[in-house]
Design a protein around this motif. Structure first.
Motif, PDB file in Angstrom:
ATOM      1  N   MET A 158       0.859  -1.177   0.000  1.00 47.08           N
ATOM      2  CA  MET A 158       0.000   0.000   0.000  1.00 47.08           C
ATOM      3  C   MET A 158       0.894   1.225   0.000  1.00 47.08           C
ATOM      4  O   MET A 158       1.830   1.321   0.798  1.00 47.08           O
ATOM      5  CB  MET A 158      -0.921   0.040   1.207  1.00 47.08           C
ATOM      6  N   HIS A 159       0.648   2.134  -0.909  1.00 40.11           N
ATOM      7  CA  HIS A 159       1.424   3.357  -1.039  1.00 40.11           C
ATOM      8  C   HIS A 159       0.559   4.529  -0.596  1.00 40.11           C
ATOM      9  O   HIS A 159      -0.629   4.587  -0.925  1.00 40.11           O
ATOM     10  CB  HIS A 159       1.838   3.586  -2.500  1.00 40.11           C
ATOM     11  N   GLY A 163      -2.821   3.796  -2.775  1.00 36.39           N
ATOM     12  CA  GLY A 163      -3.110   2.699  -3.680  1.00 36.39           C
ATOM     13  C   GLY A 163      -2.382   1.436  -3.265  1.00 36.39           C
ATOM     14  O   GLY A 163      -1.434   1.482  -2.496  1.00 36.39           O
ATOM     15  N   ILE A 164      -2.871   0.334  -3.767  1.00 36.50           N
ATOM     16  CA  ILE A 164      -2.230  -0.958  -3.546  1.00 36.50           C
ATOM     17  C   ILE A 164      -1.755  -1.445  -4.901  1.00 36.50           C
ATOM     18  O   ILE A 164      -2.541  -1.510  -5.849  1.00 36.50           O
ATOM     19  CB  ILE A 164      -3.215  -1.966  -2.924  1.00 36.50           C
ATOM     20  N   ALA A 165      -0.478  -1.766  -4.986  1.00 33.39           N
ATOM     21  CA  ALA A 165       0.077  -2.186  -6.269  1.00 33.39           C
ATOM     22  C   ALA A 165       1.091  -3.311  -6.060  1.00 33.39           C
ATOM     23  O   ALA A 165       1.758  -3.384  -5.028  1.00 33.39           O
ATOM     24  CB  ALA A 165       0.760  -1.022  -6.971  1.00 33.39           C
ATOM     25  N   GLU A 166       1.167  -4.167  -7.056  1.00 30.84           N
ATOM     26  CA  GLU A 166       2.194  -5.196  -7.091  1.00 30.84           C
ATOM     27  C   GLU A 166       3.329  -4.652  -7.950  1.00 30.84           C
ATOM     28  O   GLU A 166       3.113  -4.292  -9.117  1.00 30.84           O
ATOM     29  CB  GLU A 166       1.630  -6.479  -7.696  1.00 30.84           C
ATOM     30  N   HIS A 221      -3.730  -2.739  -7.989  1.00 25.20           N
ATOM     31  CA  HIS A 221      -4.902  -3.362  -7.391  1.00 25.20           C
ATOM     32  C   HIS A 221      -6.002  -2.373  -7.061  1.00 25.20           C
ATOM     33  O   HIS A 221      -7.174  -2.677  -7.175  1.00 25.20           O
ATOM     34  CB  HIS A 221      -4.502  -4.129  -6.116  1.00 25.20           C
ATOM     35  N   TYR A 222      -5.637  -1.159  -6.629  1.00 25.53           N
ATOM     36  CA  TYR A 222      -6.646  -0.222  -6.183  1.00 25.53           C
ATOM     37  C   TYR A 222      -6.005   1.129  -5.934  1.00 25.53           C
ATOM     38  O   TYR A 222      -4.947   1.214  -5.345  1.00 25.53           O
ATOM     39  CB  TYR A 222      -7.264  -0.727  -4.878  1.00 25.53           C
TER      40      TYR A 222
END
Length: 125
Positions: free
Chosen positions: A46-47, A55-58, A118-119
């Motif tokens: 989560m950033h 946001g949540i990113a891989e 992701h979001y």
């Protein structure tokens, strides 16, 4: 973003060099291909951006610890500075600092790719 970043982006960052210097025994300049040749790590995080979004990113990148081991900072080093292509709030180059201890923690990576977003949402919602 800066004109330099736009030019690099237009060329898919083929001319980009990550420059690591300062109080280190082995200053380096690494291309994106050089970075990709190092041990890649992926994580989902989560950033929280200072510009007001989260946001949540891989993401994929190299463990910062591997980069630290490559450049061999002097024993007196306690802080790492990261410079951006973005402009600071009051002009000039935007930068951020982190303790060397924090950079060496598991999961601390220098990201060079976002695999999946992701979001994303505004922080104030």
């Amino acid at each position: 973003m800066s004109e330099e970043w736009k030019a690099l982006s237009d060329n898919r960052f083929k001319d980009y060099k990550l420059k690591v210097g300062g109080l280190v025994e082995n200053p380096v300049e690494l291309s994106v291909d050089d970075l990709r040749a190092l041990n890649k790590e992926e994580n989902i995080t989560m950033h929280h951006c200072i510009q007001g979004w989260s946001g949540i990113a891989e993401c994929g990148g190299i463990p910062i610890k591997a980069l630290v081991e490559l450049v061999k900072p002097h024993a007196s080093v306690t802080t790492v500075v990261f410079y951006s292509f973005g402009e600071g709030l009051y002009g000039g180059t935007y930068y951020d600092t982190h303790t060397l201890e924090n950079c060496l923690k598991p999961g601390s990576i220098l990201t060079y790719e976002m695999i999946h977003n992701h979001y994303t949402m505004p922080l104030n919602s």
